[in-house]
Design a protein around this motif. Structure first.
Motif, short mmCIF file in Angstrom:
data_model
loop_
_atom_site.label_atom_id
_atom_site.label_comp_id
_atom_site.label_asym_id
_atom_site.label_seq_id
_atom_site.Cartn_x
_atom_site.Cartn_y
_atom_site.Cartn_z
N VAL A 156 2.97 7.66 -14.13
CA VAL A 156 2.40 8.83 -13.45
C VAL A 156 3.02 10.09 -14.06
N LYS A 157 2.34 11.19 -13.84
CA LYS A 157 2.85 12.49 -14.30
C LYS A 157 3.53 13.17 -13.10
N VAL A 158 4.73 13.70 -13.30
CA VAL A 158 5.37 14.46 -12.23
C VAL A 158 5.75 15.84 -12.76
N LYS A 193 -2.26 0.14 -4.03
CA LYS A 193 -1.01 -0.35 -4.60
C LYS A 193 -0.82 0.25 -6.00
N ALA A 194 0.41 0.28 -6.47
CA ALA A 194 0.66 0.72 -7.84
C ALA A 194 0.22 -0.38 -8.78
N LYS A 228 -6.06 8.58 -6.75
CA LYS A 228 -4.85 8.97 -6.03
C LYS A 228 -3.95 7.76 -5.77
N LEU A 229 -2.62 7.98 -5.79
CA LEU A 229 -1.69 6.88 -5.52
C LEU A 229 -1.76 6.43 -4.06
N MET A 275 0.86 -1.20 0.00
CA MET A 275 0.00 0.00 0.00
C MET A 275 0.89 1.25 0.00
N ILE A 276 0.63 2.18 -0.90
CA ILE A 276 1.42 3.41 -0.97
C ILE A 276 0.93 4.39 0.10
#
Lengths: 178, 178
Positions: free
Chosen positions: B140-142, B133-134, B128-129, B1-2
């Motif tokens: 993803v955009k950063v 989990k991913a 949302k992350l 889990m993030i």
């Protein structure tokens, strides 16, 4: 240029992705068929190591900061533990190294066998390794005796629970009662 | 889990094998076209860092033995230096890490950008992350602002002579007079 101080680094494994015995697994198989004393020595090593805390549980990678800077950057030292078994025949030695897992969280313990270049037998053209460069993708022949095999056995039994379980299963598959 | 304590680790590069600008190279290009002050700030950073001893020359990986044993194995500690630039916008930080070269002798300095997961924008489904989990191979955009770009610039100028030369060449190619 390869000198007599150089070593071959072999990250040695025991099974391929299909579960077939390779490398150390194959060595165990062949050696057990050729050396009648080996089975007893293997059992002795297993009894000695099977209940010892494994390396990946007992040790960890640490990071140490001591407030030193280099330009605007903070200096951090990462301490990675290595367990080394040396004093093996022909100056072979074995390292168990803790590394962060790739694409996952946590650590994995990896086993590396180091073989002096002067003990390796070149295949390509029979020219000694020492005093020249290695050819691209060159293959060499190396020799493992029972001392090396028992050293690798100790290493995998000590490295992690996963390696220990795998190796015990391989030994049972090879009719060693452990 | 993030969780909101997790970071995305990005080993960032600047050119692909064909010499085309990618990642940090592409960022520099785009940012120079959009931010008229950036050119001056870049020149200032280059003047500050262009003559400083590079990380890979000034630091080295060390091995420390202190005669401790674990079973029959000798304990060795490997000390890897890391330079960290933190305090960047949105808690981004950058590490320069010295690693042994793969398939070669010597060390290479690698630059990693760390981005808090809560600052990354998921593409797949907008969820949302944090708190899940991913997905496999999730993208993803950063966002990189000029603070991050100048931090990465410092890092590559400090990491090694090779990186420094590459980055100076890219800046000249982008019409920054350095």
């Amino acid at each position: 240029m390869i000198t007599d101080k150089d070593y071959i680094e072999w990250q040695i494994s025991y099974r391929d992705p299909n579960g077939r015995l390779i490398e150390f697994g194959e060595c165990l198989d062949k050696a057990l068929n050729n050396d009648t004393n080996l089975k007893m020595e293997i059992k002795r090593v297993v009894e000695e190591y099977r209940n010892v805390d494994t390396f990946d549980k007992k040790f960890t990678i640490q990071r140490i900061e001591d407030n030193r800077y280099y330009n605007e950057f903070k200096l951090i030292n990462e301490l990675t533990p290595i367990l080394r078994l040396d004093g093996l025949t022909d100056n072979y030695y074995i390292d168990i190294i803790l590394k962060p897992k790739q694409r996952a969280v946590g650590y994995q313990a990896m086993v590396f066998l180091y073989i002096p270049c002067e003990k390796a037998l070149p295949l390509e053209d029979g020219q000694k390794l020492i005093g020249r460069k290695a050819y691209q993708n060159e293959k060499v022949k190396v020799f493992l005796n029972s001392d090396h095999i028992l050293g690798l056995l100790k290493s995998f039994l000590l490295a992690s629970d996963t390696h220990r379980k795998d190796i015990l299963n391989i030994l049972r598959y090879l009719n060693v009662n452990v």
